[in-house]
Write a protein that holds these residues in place. Structure first.
Motif: not given
Ligand code: GAL
Length: 388
Positions: A77, A151, A202, A204
């Motif tokens: 990130w 995501r 999240d 994911n």
């Protein structure tokens, strides 16, 4: 929405475990207000249609582009922030790139402000993809195309496409690597393992966990693997905020409650590198030998641990390659050109099936850590340091 993934893996010579794990997985959020879509499944052998879609009607060079990122929970990130800024400017746009360090409420405000500032396209890496519904509705009303980055954005029709590495495949690679590493270890089966999953907000975390369990569950069922703590669901194994201290505390508790004396912890499924290193710290303070442990993101420290044989595996999801692809798409969308999607069936976000462009993640172990990475990446430079 069901997708059948069949993974048949022949493992290392010393541990030929022919596995066939059939799993179904809904790529969408854990729970949605809308009934999951019933569209036909795409089996692993027949990839979803290759297709092209057009987002919006184009916009001028120099336009503002909003890039809303979550929190700096892992190096990928941090890398994305600089890469988006640099590459969008080089492509002739005016990027607004922001992290929502304060979480979903801050991200809601940031996206609303980006719309106010007149962005012509939104790229969103969500803290919690289910918490942006009204902000994304405002973007849609303003005619702003929205790309979900990494995501999935859920519970909204105001998302035009999803771009990510195939995160179910990430899980499959992690589960397969864990079994491979155990098969190569000195300890013979049955093996004691523990499971860690990502932050529940999240989107994911679900495909990571389900992908891995599509490989591991059959081996738990037949007794090859034993989760000694008994914590086997995504909820039981979740790590709030992807925080290392939360994973470490949970592993400390599991080790002291279940691994006294010579009970060995042979393997750990970790969804990313940060949590893998946290688990290794807990194991060390419990005075236990290193388990076979997985990871993800090819973080600098973990690339070195993989080369040293301390962490068994990580995953290469090259952030530079990913951001470059997204910026290519921004340029085509600005010119009113269609863009390719290579999965139009798997991502039911609770309201619609979101067309996706998926990149392919790569497993990295000691065998390929010195050859896998592009030399100009952080992982490539870390590998070069230890692979001399
Ligand atoms: C996920 C991402 C992973 C890892 C994790 C923790 O969404 O796909 O690669 O970065 O967040 O930050």
């Amino acid at each position: 929405m069901k997708r059948i993934a069949t993974a048949v893996v022949a493992l290392g010579a010393s541990a030929m475990l022919a596995l066939s794990g059939c799993a179904s997985s809904d790529r969408g959020p854990a729970s949605t207000s809308a009934a999951p879509s019933t569209s036909t499944s795409a089996s692993a052998s027949t990839p979803a249609n290759a297709n092209q879609i057009t987002l919006g009607t184009g916009f001028a060079a120099g336009s503002k582009i909003g890039v809303s990122l979550p929190q700096k929970t892992s190096e990928n990130w941090v890398l994305a922030e600089g890469l988006f800024t640099e590459q969008l400017k080089a492509a002739g746009f005016d990027p607004i790139v922001q992290f929502a360090n304060g979480g979903a409420p801050e991200q809601q405000n940031q996206i609303s402000a980006m719309i106010e500032q007149g962005v012509k396209l939104l790229i969103v890496g969500a803290v919690d993809g289910s918490q942006l519904t009204s902000q994304l509705a405002a973007a849609k009303a303003a005619g702003i195309p929205v790309i979900a980055y990494d995501r999935l954005l859920t519970n909204t029709d105001a998302v035009d496409m999803y771009m990510a590495y195939d995160n179910f495949k990430v899980g499959v690679l992690q589960g397969t690597a864990l079994l491979e590493g155990l098969g190569k270890s000195a300890k013979k089966s049955p093996w004691n393992i523990e499971l860690i999953s990502g932050s529940p907000d999240d989107a994911n975390s679900k495909p990571f966990f389900e992908g891995a369990m599509s490989i591991l569950q059959p081996k738990i069922d037949d007794g090859t693997l034993k989760v000694v703590s008994g914590q086997v669901t995504q909820q039981q194994t979740a790590t709030a905020g992807w925080k290392a201290e939360n994973a470490q505390k949970r592993m400390d508790a599991i080790l002291s409650a279940n691994y006294q004396g010579d009970v060995s912890l042979d393997g750990v499924l970790s969804p990313n590198d940060t949590l893998a290193r946290a688990a290794l710290t807990a194991v060390k303070s419990a005075g236990k030998p290193n388990p076979v442990i997985t990871g993800q993101d090819s973080e600098v420290e973990s690339v070195k641990l993989v080369q040293q044989g301390v962490q068994y595996s990580t995953i290469d999801k090259d952030t530079k390659k990913f951001v470059t692809k997204v910026v290519e798409y921004v340029t085509d969308i600005a010119a009113g050109k269609p863009v390719e999607v290579n999965d139009t069936k798997s991502y039911n976000n609770g309201v619609k099936v979101v067309p996706a462009y998926l990149l392919t993640p790569v497993i990295v172990t000691k065998d390929n850590v010195c050859t896998e990475y592009a030399p100009d990446t952080a992982a490539g430079k870390a590998a070069a340091e230890v692979c001399k």
